[in-house]
Design an enzyme around this catalytic site. Sequence first.
Site, PDB file in Angstrom:
ATOM      1  N   ILE A   1      87.015  15.058 -32.947  1.00  0.00           N
ATOM      2  CA  ILE A   1      88.471  14.488 -32.210  1.00  0.00           C
ATOM      3  C   ILE A   1      88.248  14.411 -30.894  1.00  0.00           C
ATOM      4  O   ILE A   1      87.930  15.528 -30.554  1.00  0.00           O
ATOM      5  CB  ILE A   1      89.434  15.072 -32.917  1.00  0.00           C
TER       6      ILE A   1
ATOM      7  N   ASN B   1      90.121  14.702 -28.365  1.00  0.00           N
ATOM      8  CA  ASN B   1      91.178  15.200 -27.563  1.00  0.00           C
ATOM      9  C   ASN B   1      90.790  16.863 -27.679  1.00  0.00           C
ATOM     10  O   ASN B   1      91.651  17.475 -27.283  1.00  0.00           O
ATOM     11  CB  ASN B   1      92.794  14.974 -27.468  1.00  0.00           C
ATOM     12  N   CYS B   2      90.069  17.306 -28.516  1.00  0.00           N
ATOM     13  CA  CYS B   2      89.558  18.573 -28.883  1.00  0.00           C
ATOM     14  C   CYS B   2      88.871  19.248 -27.647  1.00  0.00           C
ATOM     15  O   CYS B   2      87.913  18.869 -27.045  1.00  0.00           O
ATOM     16  CB  CYS B   2      88.813  18.783 -30.218  1.00  0.00           C
ATOM     17  N   ASP B   3      89.482  20.378 -27.402  1.00  0.00           N
ATOM     18  CA  ASP B   3      88.850  21.085 -26.071  1.00  0.00           C
ATOM     19  C   ASP B   3      87.342  21.462 -26.468  1.00  0.00           C
ATOM     20  O   ASP B   3      86.403  21.209 -25.530  1.00  0.00           O
ATOM     21  CB  ASP B   3      89.507  22.396 -25.855  1.00  0.00           C
TER      22      ASP B   3
ATOM     23  N   LYS C   1      85.398  18.355 -26.021  1.00  0.00           N
ATOM     24  CA  LYS C   1      85.013  17.978 -24.257  1.00  0.00           C
ATOM     25  C   LYS C   1      84.027  19.065 -23.844  1.00  0.00           C
ATOM     26  O   LYS C   1      83.255  18.389 -23.224  1.00  0.00           O
ATOM     27  CB  LYS C   1      86.462  18.333 -23.726  1.00  0.00           C
TER      28      LYS C   1
END
Length: 115
Positions: A7, A9-11, A14
């Site tokens: 996903i 926007n998952c840290d 990223k």
Amino acid sequence: MITMYGIKNCDTIKKARQWLEAEGIDYQFHDYRKDGLSAELLDTFIADLGWEALLNKRGTTWRKVADEIRDTINADSARELMLDNPSIIKRPLLDTQTQKVLGFKADDYAALNLK
């Protein structure tokens, strides 16, 4: 081609994407929310990694699952849960075409010799 599933926007996603880009490693990103998750693709993940490893029991999505489902989770119900809520799958899932790796640790990715 290497594919990273997760996903956007998952840290952790990223961090993993930044590491791959810093290392100059080409990859495709498959966002479960944008690109979807087919039953066939999930079944290959389950066959290679097992449903227990895929199911992220540490995330907020798992905590939102009803107690009666969490208490009786099995292979079939976990598969349905992951199809209905792909954000419950541990991420990132990196598919190198020769192996699938869950989670991100820079040292583990470096050991894969992806270049």
